[in-house]
Scaffold this motif. Structure first.
Motif, mmCIF file in Angstrom:
data_model
loop_
_atom_site.group_PDB
_atom_site.id
_atom_site.type_symbol
_atom_site.label_atom_id
_atom_site.label_comp_id
_atom_site.label_asym_id
_atom_site.label_seq_id
_atom_site.Cartn_x
_atom_site.Cartn_y
_atom_site.Cartn_z
ATOM 1 N N VAL A 64 20.683 62.954 60.467
ATOM 2 C CA VAL A 64 19.598 63.900 60.740
ATOM 3 C C VAL A 64 20.130 65.080 61.550
ATOM 4 C CG1 VAL A 64 17.358 64.201 61.858
ATOM 5 C CG2 VAL A 64 17.840 62.100 60.607
ATOM 6 N N MET A 68 20.278 69.101 60.543
ATOM 7 C CA MET A 68 19.780 70.231 61.342
ATOM 8 C C MET A 68 20.877 71.272 61.560
ATOM 9 S SD MET A 68 17.127 68.611 64.139
ATOM 10 C CE MET A 68 18.178 67.258 64.712
ATOM 11 N N VAL A 111 11.485 68.045 62.468
ATOM 12 C CA VAL A 111 11.717 66.618 62.696
ATOM 13 C C VAL A 111 10.392 65.859 62.728
ATOM 14 C CG1 VAL A 111 12.557 64.950 64.409
ATOM 15 C CG2 VAL A 111 13.934 66.939 63.826
ATOM 16 N N ARG A 115 9.620 62.950 60.122
ATOM 17 C CA ARG A 115 9.352 61.618 60.673
ATOM 18 C C ARG A 115 8.092 61.022 60.056
ATOM 19 N NH1 ARG A 115 9.041 60.193 67.156
ATOM 20 N NH2 ARG A 115 8.749 57.940 66.933
ATOM 21 N N PHE A 130 14.496 59.729 62.095
ATOM 22 C CA PHE A 130 14.047 60.963 62.749
ATOM 23 C C PHE A 130 13.468 60.712 64.136
ATOM 24 C CE2 PHE A 130 13.679 61.437 58.164
ATOM 25 C CZ PHE A 130 14.443 62.569 57.948
ATOM 26 N N VAL A 135 18.548 61.879 68.153
ATOM 27 C CA VAL A 135 17.874 63.084 67.677
ATOM 28 C C VAL A 135 17.110 63.754 68.812
ATOM 29 C CG1 VAL A 135 16.087 63.929 66.115
ATOM 30 C CG2 VAL A 135 17.736 62.242 65.310
#
Length: 216
Positions: A64, A68, A111, A115, A130, A135
């Motif tokens: 994740v 990003m 996120v 999620r 997530f 994260v």
């Protein structure tokens, strides 16, 4: 009389066509739902193009974060490097060669949508990549880094303590005068003058000790 045929038998009335119930119109998805679907499709495409390709079951918080960082190339937020003379300035006077990145707020919202989409597509909350601690730490570091580079303070909002204002505890003196008759003419005139002057009656027993009388 009922109409009869040549053989003398009566003909039943022709059946009337029944109107078909109209199907309810399809609800248009909200902007949030549309954006969430696009983000989910983009993330799945990223997993397919990953080398080696990744499945959703093998996806972790590290992937994740990698996703990003991949999105930074499409960002529109100027983030000054330490060596830049405009480091820490929210409004630099001229352009510079510092890179453009995704804003912290955009990543945080992304996120959150992914999620929710993960669990809506059959994922278990305890295995949601997530929502991992890694994260959350990365998002906090991005927020703090952008704040230093662009000179934007991110301060925690202090909770406002509920205060009792004078308007909430002041009783109407006029209603008191109307409900209780005057004992004599002098008292009635005195109460009327106090009302005209804006003086109101306050029950101090209902005021909490934390409120000063000056505020009342």
């Amino acid at each position: 009389m009922e109409a009869t045929s040549a053989g003398g038998e009566s003909q039943p009335p022709a059946p009337q066509p029944q109107s078909q119930p109209s199907s309810p119109p399809t609800a248009t998805p909200s902007r949030y739902e549309s954006q969430k679907r696009r983000d989910w499709n983009t993330f799945q495409q990223y997993l397919r193009n990953h080398k080696p390709p990744l499945t959703l079951a093998r996806c972790s918080g590290a992937h994740v974060i990698e996703f990003m960082k991949y999105l930074d190339q499409f960002g529109k937020t100027k983030v000054h490097v330490t060596e830049c003379p405009y480091f820490g300035q929210p409004n630099p006077p001229s352009p510079c060669a510092c890179p453009l990145k995704q804003a912290w707020g955009s990543l945080d919202a992304l996120v959150g949508r992914l999620r929710a989409a993960f669990e809506e597509n059959g994922g278990k909350p305890e295995s949601n990549p997530f929502g991992t601690r890694a994260v959350r730490i990365y998002l906090r570091e991005v927020r703090e880094g952008h704040a230093k580079a662009r000179g934007i303070p991110y301060e925690k909002k202090k909770r406002k303590r509920s205060t009792v204002t004078a308007a909430a505890i002041v009783s109407t003196a006029a209603a008191t005068v109307n409900s209780s008759g005057p004992s004599d003419g002098g008292d009635n005139d005195d109460n009327t003058n106090r009302i005209g002057a804006g003086v109101t009656t306050v029950n101090m027993a209902t005021v909490t000790p934390s409120i000063s009388t000056a505020a009342i």
